[in-house]
Design an enzyme around this catalytic site. Structure first.
Site, PDB file in Angstrom:
ATOM      1  N   ASN A 220      -0.760  -2.268  13.511  1.00 58.74           N
ATOM      2  CA  ASN A 220      -1.201  -3.550  12.953  1.00 58.74           C
ATOM      3  C   ASN A 220       0.013  -4.410  12.626  1.00 58.74           C
ATOM      4  O   ASN A 220       1.151  -3.986  12.835  1.00 58.74           O
ATOM      5  CB  ASN A 220      -2.092  -3.332  11.727  1.00 58.74           C
ATOM      6  CG  ASN A 220      -1.365  -2.548  10.653  1.00 58.74           C
ATOM      7  OD1 ASN A 220      -0.367  -3.003  10.109  1.00 58.74           O
ATOM      8  ND2 ASN A 220      -1.850  -1.341  10.378  1.00 58.74           N
ATOM      9  N   ASP A 289      -6.635   2.587  10.320  1.00 60.94           N
ATOM     10  CA  ASP A 289      -7.868   3.302   9.980  1.00 60.94           C
ATOM     11  C   ASP A 289      -8.271   4.288  11.074  1.00 60.94           C
ATOM     12  O   ASP A 289      -8.884   5.299  10.804  1.00 60.94           O
ATOM     13  CB  ASP A 289      -9.009   2.288   9.773  1.00 60.94           C
ATOM     14  CG  ASP A 289      -8.855   1.552   8.452  1.00 60.94           C
ATOM     15  OD1 ASP A 289      -8.360   2.169   7.493  1.00 60.94           O
ATOM     16  OD2 ASP A 289      -9.210   0.358   8.385  1.00 60.94           O
ATOM     17  N   LYS A 299       1.808   8.638  30.942  1.00 62.34           N
ATOM     18  CA  LYS A 299       1.375   7.251  30.801  1.00 62.34           C
ATOM     19  C   LYS A 299       0.057   7.022  31.560  1.00 62.34           C
ATOM     20  O   LYS A 299      -0.072   7.458  32.712  1.00 62.34           O
ATOM     21  CB  LYS A 299       2.463   6.327  31.355  1.00 62.34           C
ATOM     22  CG  LYS A 299       2.176   4.876  31.097  1.00 62.34           C
ATOM     23  CD  LYS A 299       3.268   3.994  31.642  1.00 62.34           C
ATOM     24  CE  LYS A 299       2.790   2.564  31.610  1.00 62.34           C
ATOM     25  NZ  LYS A 299       3.484   1.724  32.575  1.00 62.34           N
ATOM     26  N   PHE A 334      -3.803  -1.499  -2.273  1.00 65.77           N
ATOM     27  CA  PHE A 334      -3.826  -2.874  -1.794  1.00 65.77           C
ATOM     28  C   PHE A 334      -5.106  -3.067  -0.993  1.00 65.77           C
ATOM     29  O   PHE A 334      -5.660  -2.106  -0.463  1.00 65.77           O
ATOM     30  CB  PHE A 334      -2.594  -3.158  -0.923  1.00 65.77           C
ATOM     31  CG  PHE A 334      -1.431  -3.681  -1.709  1.00 65.77           C
ATOM     32  CD1 PHE A 334      -0.800  -2.867  -2.641  1.00 65.77           C
ATOM     33  CD2 PHE A 334      -0.969  -4.980  -1.533  1.00 65.77           C
ATOM     34  CE1 PHE A 334       0.262  -3.343  -3.388  1.00 65.77           C
ATOM     35  CE2 PHE A 334       0.091  -5.473  -2.270  1.00 65.77           C
ATOM     36  CZ  PHE A 334       0.718  -4.653  -3.204  1.00 65.77           C
ATOM     37  N   LYS A 348     -13.280  -1.470  -3.445  1.00 63.54           N
ATOM     38  CA  LYS A 348     -12.251  -0.471  -3.132  1.00 63.54           C
ATOM     39  C   LYS A 348     -11.747   0.221  -4.398  1.00 63.54           C
ATOM     40  O   LYS A 348     -11.420   1.396  -4.386  1.00 63.54           O
ATOM     41  CB  LYS A 348     -11.107  -1.124  -2.350  1.00 63.54           C
ATOM     42  CG  LYS A 348     -11.538  -1.444  -0.920  1.00 63.54           C
ATOM     43  CD  LYS A 348     -10.498  -2.169  -0.105  1.00 63.54           C
ATOM     44  CE  LYS A 348     -11.138  -2.616   1.224  1.00 63.54           C
ATOM     45  NZ  LYS A 348     -10.250  -3.395   2.068  1.00 63.54           N
ATOM     46  N   LYS A 352     -12.326   4.121  -4.120  1.00 62.38           N
ATOM     47  CA  LYS A 352     -11.106   4.929  -3.971  1.00 62.38           C
ATOM     48  C   LYS A 352     -10.598   5.436  -5.320  1.00 62.38           C
ATOM     49  O   LYS A 352      -9.523   6.028  -5.399  1.00 62.38           O
ATOM     50  CB  LYS A 352     -10.031   4.124  -3.240  1.00 62.38           C
ATOM     51  CG  LYS A 352     -10.532   3.584  -1.892  1.00 62.38           C
ATOM     52  CD  LYS A 352      -9.423   3.166  -0.969  1.00 62.38           C
ATOM     53  CE  LYS A 352      -9.997   2.558   0.308  1.00 62.38           C
ATOM     54  NZ  LYS A 352      -9.071   2.578   1.423  1.00 62.38           N
TER      55      LYS A 352
END
Ligand code: CTP
Length: 406
Positions: A220, A289, A299, A334, A348, A352
């Site tokens: 990301n 995730d 490859k 975060f 969250k 969590k």
């Protein structure tokens, strides 16, 4: 009426500070000229004091031209603005930095001698004194020098350990003058309140990479800047900091132990091991995730490309820590959100089992990925609070302020 408490000021930069730089007779004196340049770039008002031997290595003209201020050398200067310099100079400064500090100067300071301008200024000063020894490694490790250094530390002077490497004399060892960024970090931590002293803090930062084949991975856009700012500011405020970092293009922060990882599984392993002894865990990393269900050792060729890549869920490290957090560490997560910020933050927080969630707007131009500013909302069990748009360093300091209230 009770006196109003002034908010504690946490410096994020050295902008506007006034420095006295003592330069002594070492070959590393030329590096101090680079420090002056860096200070001027950061708008520090720097006045240089040189010992007689320093001038044999670098001319006072160099320091005068770079600093834009007169250079002080002589105790008995009769120029009107240099009279009583040994008393007046430190009155208008925020700190004294001595670098390079020779064995001779360290010995002088350790024994309270006042036989030149620099040692007299230091003796008369009521501001922080930061000493950066630089010399041959045998001179440095000599018990006499070590005793003198210890003596300086015992009476409250701050000593920045020299770097290891190739010395001017051709030997390898400890004794090199550190680079400016390292010294700057030491100064900032001296000017910061040590309100995280005694705390062990584990921080995660950056993205994780989930390999698909030898050429490709899933990741990301996280730059790691927020997590690195949290690590730097915690170290400045006295914490022992372990930074578990995914792959980023940032230099490891000074005075922080940085452990590099690549995948979410590697991050999990390091975080769970380090969190056992931590007082505070801050999960600023953007953990991927999902990961490709299988890794292709060769490859994947265009001609044989599969239409679909099968994914599987990665472990949720924060949630796992939340289950275990009965162990006692304070848990901060975060939340990278593009909508319903507070609602998502609260979800969250509960799911969590965290103590605080810092919600980030990833769509904002000044708050998204890879920028130096951020505007976050702090969500905890008592409520929520949106901070202003600040630099990531200032945001990090505000997050630590909030953590300290929890
Ligand atoms: N996190 C984690 N492990 C994961 C995913 C996320 O530890 N596998 C942590 C992040 O470090 C962050 C918090 O969980 O502190 C929230 O991450 P975020 O990506 O915002 O949320 P997700 O759990 O991925 O939830 P969603 O996809 O619903 O936004």
């Amino acid at each position: 009426m009770a006196p109003v408490e002034e908010p504690v000021v946490i410096p994020s930069t050295l902008v506007g500070k006034r420095a006295l730089l003592g330069v002594t007779g070492s070959i590393a004196a030329f590096k101090a000229a680079g420090w002056v340049r860096e200070m001027i770039t950061e708008s520090v008002d720097v006045t240089v004091l040189m010992t007689g031997t320093a001038e044999r290595f670098v001319s006072s003209l160099t320091f005068g031209a770079l600093s834009g201020n007169p250079v002080f050398r002589d105790m008995f200067d009769e120029e009107p603005d240099k009279l009583m310099a040994h008393i007046n100079l430190s009155r208008s400064a925020d700190f004294i930095l001595i670098g390079p500090a020779t064995a001779q100067t360290i010995a002088r300071l350790a024994h309270g001698m006042a036989d030149d301008l620099l040692s007299t200024v230091v003796l008369a000063a009521k501001i922080p004194v930061i000493v950066c020894p630089a010399m041959n490694s045998h001179m440095l490790t000599n018990p006499v020098t070590q005793d003198n250094i210890k003596r300086l530390q015992d009476v409250g002077y701050h000593v920045v350990s020299p770097d290891c490497g190739m010395l001017a004399c051709g030997e390898e060892g400890s004794g090199r003058l550190p680079d400016w960024q390292h010294v700057r970090e030491a100064i900032l931590s001296i000017l910061c309140p040590q309100d995280l002293a005694g705390k062990k803090v584990v921080i995660t930062a950056g993205p994780t990479r989930e390999p698909l084949d030898p050429a490709r991975y899933l990741s990301n856009r996280s730059s790691g800047k927020m997590g690195y700012a949290l690590a730097r500011t915690a170290a400045r405020r006295g914490a022992e900091v372990i930074l578990v970092s995914g792959p980023v293009a940032l230099a490891p922060p000074h005075f922080v132990t940085t452990l590099s990882v690549t995948t979410a599984h590697e991050m999990r392993e390091q975080v769970l091991a380090q969190a056992k002894q931590a007082d505070i865990v801050v999960k600023a990393a953007a953990v991927a995730d999902f990961k490709p269900k299988s890794y292709h050792t060769q490859k994947i060729k265009k001609s044989s490309a599969q239409q679909r890549i099968e994914l599987e869920l990665n472990p949720d490290i924060l949630a796992e820590l939340g289950e275990k957090s009965k162990s006692g560490s304070l848990l901060v997560g975060f939340a990278a959100e593009s909508q319903n910020h507070e609602q998502e933050g609260r979800r969250k927080l509960q799911q969590k089992q965290a103590d605080l969630i810092v919600v980030n707007d990833i769509l904002g131009e000044s708050t998204g990925f890879d920028v130096d500013t951020n505007q976050v909302t702090l969500v905890d069990k008592k409520g929520s609070q949106q901070l202003q748009l600040l630099t990531k360093t200032e945001t990090a300091n505000r997050i630590w302020d909030h953590i300290l209230t929890l």
